[in-house]
Design an enzyme around this catalytic site. Structure first.
Site, PDB file in Angstrom:
ATOM      1  N   ARG A 164       0.832  -1.223   0.000  1.00  0.00           N
ATOM      2  CA  ARG A 164       0.000   0.000   0.000  1.00  0.00           C
ATOM      3  C   ARG A 164       0.864   1.269   0.000  1.00  0.00           C
ATOM      4  NH1 ARG A 164      -3.015  -3.765  -0.647  1.00  0.00           N
ATOM      5  NH2 ARG A 164      -5.169  -3.919   0.070  1.00  0.00           N
ATOM      6  N   SER A 238     -10.628  -0.952   3.175  1.00  0.00           N
ATOM      7  CA  SER A 238      -9.860  -1.067   4.418  1.00  0.00           C
ATOM      8  C   SER A 238      -9.467   0.329   4.893  1.00  0.00           C
ATOM      9  CB  SER A 238      -8.576  -1.858   4.184  1.00  0.00           C
ATOM     10  OG  SER A 238      -8.866  -3.142   3.695  1.00  0.00           O
ATOM     11  N   GLU A 334      -4.815   3.471   6.277  1.00  0.00           N
ATOM     12  CA  GLU A 334      -4.505   3.298   4.857  1.00  0.00           C
ATOM     13  C   GLU A 334      -5.108   4.463   4.069  1.00  0.00           C
ATOM     14  OE1 GLU A 334      -6.557   1.320   1.607  1.00  0.00           O
ATOM     15  OE2 GLU A 334      -5.676  -0.517   2.407  1.00  0.00           O
TER      16      GLU A 334
HETATM   17  N1  EPU Z   1     -10.559 -10.744  10.133  1.00  0.00           N
HETATM   18  C1  EPU Z   1     -11.297 -10.833  11.290  1.00  0.00           C
HETATM   19  N2  EPU Z   1     -12.369 -10.019  11.456  1.00  0.00           N
HETATM   20  C2  EPU Z   1     -12.731  -9.103  10.525  1.00  0.00           C
HETATM   21  C3  EPU Z   1     -11.983  -9.001   9.351  1.00  0.00           C
HETATM   22  C4  EPU Z   1     -10.896  -9.832   9.171  1.00  0.00           C
HETATM   23  O1  EPU Z   1     -11.032 -11.635  12.160  1.00  0.00           O
HETATM   24  O2  EPU Z   1     -13.719  -8.388  10.772  1.00  0.00           O
HETATM   25  C5  EPU Z   1      -9.380 -11.621   9.943  1.00  0.00           C
HETATM   26  C6  EPU Z   1      -9.689 -13.041   9.559  1.00  0.00           C
HETATM   27  O3  EPU Z   1      -8.781 -13.829  10.283  1.00  0.00           O
HETATM   28  C7  EPU Z   1      -9.331 -13.100   8.106  1.00  0.00           C
HETATM   29  C8  EPU Z   1      -8.199 -12.106   8.022  1.00  0.00           C
HETATM   30  O4  EPU Z   1      -8.546 -11.100   8.956  1.00  0.00           O
HETATM   31  O5  EPU Z   1      -8.906 -14.383   7.752  1.00  0.00           O
HETATM   32  C9  EPU Z   1      -8.004 -11.496   6.659  1.00  0.00           C
HETATM   33  O6  EPU Z   1      -9.217 -10.914   6.223  1.00  0.00           O
HETATM   34  P1  EPU Z   1      -9.501 -10.632   4.667  1.00  0.00           P
HETATM   35  O7  EPU Z   1      -9.073 -11.780   3.836  1.00  0.00           O
HETATM   36  O8  EPU Z   1     -10.895 -10.132   4.538  1.00  0.00           O
HETATM   37  O9  EPU Z   1      -8.480  -9.522   4.277  1.00  0.00           O
HETATM   38  P2  EPU Z   1      -7.948  -8.245   5.047  1.00  0.00           P
HETATM   39  O10 EPU Z   1      -6.577  -8.503   5.531  1.00  0.00           O
HETATM   40  O11 EPU Z   1      -8.955  -7.774   6.013  1.00  0.00           O
HETATM   41  C10 EPU Z   1      -6.815  -7.282   2.881  1.00  0.00           C
HETATM   42  C11 EPU Z   1      -6.769  -5.980   2.146  1.00  0.00           C
HETATM   43  C12 EPU Z   1      -8.043  -5.797   1.336  1.00  0.00           C
HETATM   44  C13 EPU Z   1      -8.146  -6.939   0.346  1.00  0.00           C
HETATM   45  C14 EPU Z   1      -8.149  -8.266   1.118  1.00  0.00           C
HETATM   46  C15 EPU Z   1      -8.104  -9.456   0.210  1.00  0.00           C
HETATM   47  C16 EPU Z   1      -5.399  -4.502   3.501  1.00  0.00           C
HETATM   48  C17 EPU Z   1      -5.381  -3.328   4.419  1.00  0.00           C
HETATM   49  N3  EPU Z   1      -6.599  -4.885   3.094  1.00  0.00           N
HETATM   50  O12 EPU Z   1      -7.894  -7.207   3.806  1.00  0.00           O
HETATM   51  O13 EPU Z   1      -7.937  -4.588   0.618  1.00  0.00           O
HETATM   52  O14 EPU Z   1      -9.322  -6.829  -0.434  1.00  0.00           O
HETATM   53  O15 EPU Z   1      -6.969  -8.341   1.950  1.00  0.00           O
HETATM   54  O16 EPU Z   1      -6.830  -9.554  -0.361  1.00  0.00           O
HETATM   55  O17 EPU Z   1      -4.353  -5.007   3.138  1.00  0.00           O
HETATM   56  C18 EPU Z   1      -8.443  -2.257   0.697  1.00  0.00           C
HETATM   57  O18 EPU Z   1      -7.230  -2.054   0.692  1.00  0.00           O
HETATM   58  O19 EPU Z   1      -9.269  -1.315   0.728  1.00  0.00           O
HETATM   59  C19 EPU Z   1      -8.939  -3.623   0.703  1.00  0.00           C
HETATM   60  C20 EPU Z   1     -10.230  -3.903   0.796  1.00  0.00           C
END
Ligand code: EPU
Length: 338
Positions: A164, A238, A334
């Site tokens: 990012r 995010s 972010e």
């Molecule tokens: N999780 C929770 N609770 C929540 C959300 C997430 O426990 O409410 C935990 C779970 O363990 C889950 C893990 O977080 O397995 C990862 O969650 P997710 O796969 O939804 O991805 P993220 O890390 O929350 C990142 C990016 C997203 C992108 C997704 C998929 C960042 C800051 N965000 O989210 O990007 O779509 O991975 O690759 O890196 C964005 O940047 O706006 C965005 C949406």
């Protein structure tokens, strides 16, 4: 080209926040952009470049000339047996460009389906999802210098992409307008379904040998199931980055909180999902008047309608303090605060 004053940016940010731009200009070509940048009337006026507004939090009016690049076009500029090079205008919608690639069977961006925003904004923060970042497919980024209107092309390496991050967010912040991006895509696409729920979703779709169109569809399904549609509920995806902490900090936390997820980054660092930290600190689904924390994804702050940017900024600060008090980890936003 028309320059409007006291222009409402409400429809130009995905949080749907009210903010007035002192001046606003939509530029449809590099020529229009350089014309305005070189016009002595505007030379001393601060400039603010606004793409799709999908990563900004307006907390006040914008006392600047807001320039909205609306440069269009998807042009094939080169091709060999395996690859194709597409030069894309900064004002193209990101998802529209992804759909163009999927329909043409050009692989590389299908995992980035349904990300809001414009092509020009995408390199600023090296957008990424489901195991792909745009640094994997960017050949070069075409820009114009805000100061002197000169064109400059940045190679992928010169963009200094990170998680990012890019040079445009750091050392060269507010110095260049992205006018276009050249992508190199694969005519013999390789499928990348290693991340999270992608494989599971494909199985639910009864797809065993996925095409890039299937992968795109699976990702659209996953995103729709957890992320609010900005056309319905204001949000900027995010709100925080996933923090990367040293192993020495992670190990004792993992002992104290055995459920804590963590993904290795190199040999010495661990990435912890901010959504998990926020959920565990009790914020998931929290609502305070018109703003809150999304019910299905704690990393997303939302404006149900009528909220203002200061309330969201204050809630973000409270969440940062609360996560830090519980886990000793300070989350970094972010989203860009304006
Ligand atoms: N999780 C929770 N609770 C929540 C959300 C997430 O426990 O409410 C935990 C779970 O363990 C889950 C893990 O977080 O397995 C990862 O969650 P997710 O796969 O939804 O991805 P993220 O890390 O929350 C990142 C990016 C997203 C992108 C997704 C998929 C960042 C800051 N965000 O989210 O990007 O779509 O991975 O690759 O890196 C964005 O940047 O706006 C965005 C949406």
């Amino acid at each position: 080209m028309q320059i409007q004053s006291n222009f409402s940016l409400r429809n130009f940010n995905t949080f749907g926040l009210e903010s007035l731009a002192s001046f606003f200009a939509e530029v449809r070509s590099v020529g229009e952009l350089t014309e305005i940048l070189l016009d002595p009337v505007w030379h001393e006026t601060p400039k603010f470049i606004l793409g799709g507004g999908s990563n900004v939090l307006f907390t006040q009016n914008v006392n600047a000339l807001v320039i909205h690049p609306a440069i269009k076009g998807i042009d094939k500029i080169r091709e060999d047996e395996d690859h194709v090079w597409l030069k894309v205008g900064a004002g193209e919608s990101w998802h529209g460009f992804v759909m163009h690639c999927v329909e043409s069977n050009y692989g590389g961006v299908e995992n980035l389906s349904l990300i809001p925003g414009t092509v020009g904004a995408a390199p600023m923060q090296n957008i990424g999802a489901y195991g792909v970042e745009i640094r994997d497919v960017v050949e070069s980024v075409e820009t114009v210098s805000i100061e002197d209107g000169q064109k400059k092309v940045f190679s992928n390496k010169e963009c200094a992409f990170g998680y990012r991050e890019s040079v445009f967010k750091k050392a060269l912040k507010n110095q260049f307008v992205v006018t276009g991006v050249t992508f190199v895509l694969n005519k013999k696409p390789a499928i990348n379904v290693g991340y999270g729920d992608v494989q599971k979703t494909l199985a639910e779709m009864n797809v065993s040998d996925p095409t890039i169109a299937d992968v795109s569809q699976a990702i659209i399904t996953i995103r729709r199931s957890k992320l609010p549609d900005p056309a319905q509920i204001g949000n900027a995806g995010s709100f925080f980055k996933n923090p990367e902490i040293p192993l020495e900090q992670y190990n004792p936390l993992k002992n104290a909180f055995p459920e804590m997820p963590g993904y290795p980054v190199g040999e010495t660092m661990v990435k912890v999902p901010a959504g998990w930290l926020i959920e565990q600190a009790g914020w998931k689904g929290y609502r305070q008047g018109a703003i809150g924390v999304h019910q299905k994804q704690a990393l997303v702050l939302v404006n149900y309608g009528g909220g203002n940017g200061n309330e969201i900024r204050d809630l973000a600060g409270t969440i940062q303090d609360s996560v830090e008090a519980k886990y000793g980890i300070r989350l970094s936003p972010e989203v860009n605060f304006v």
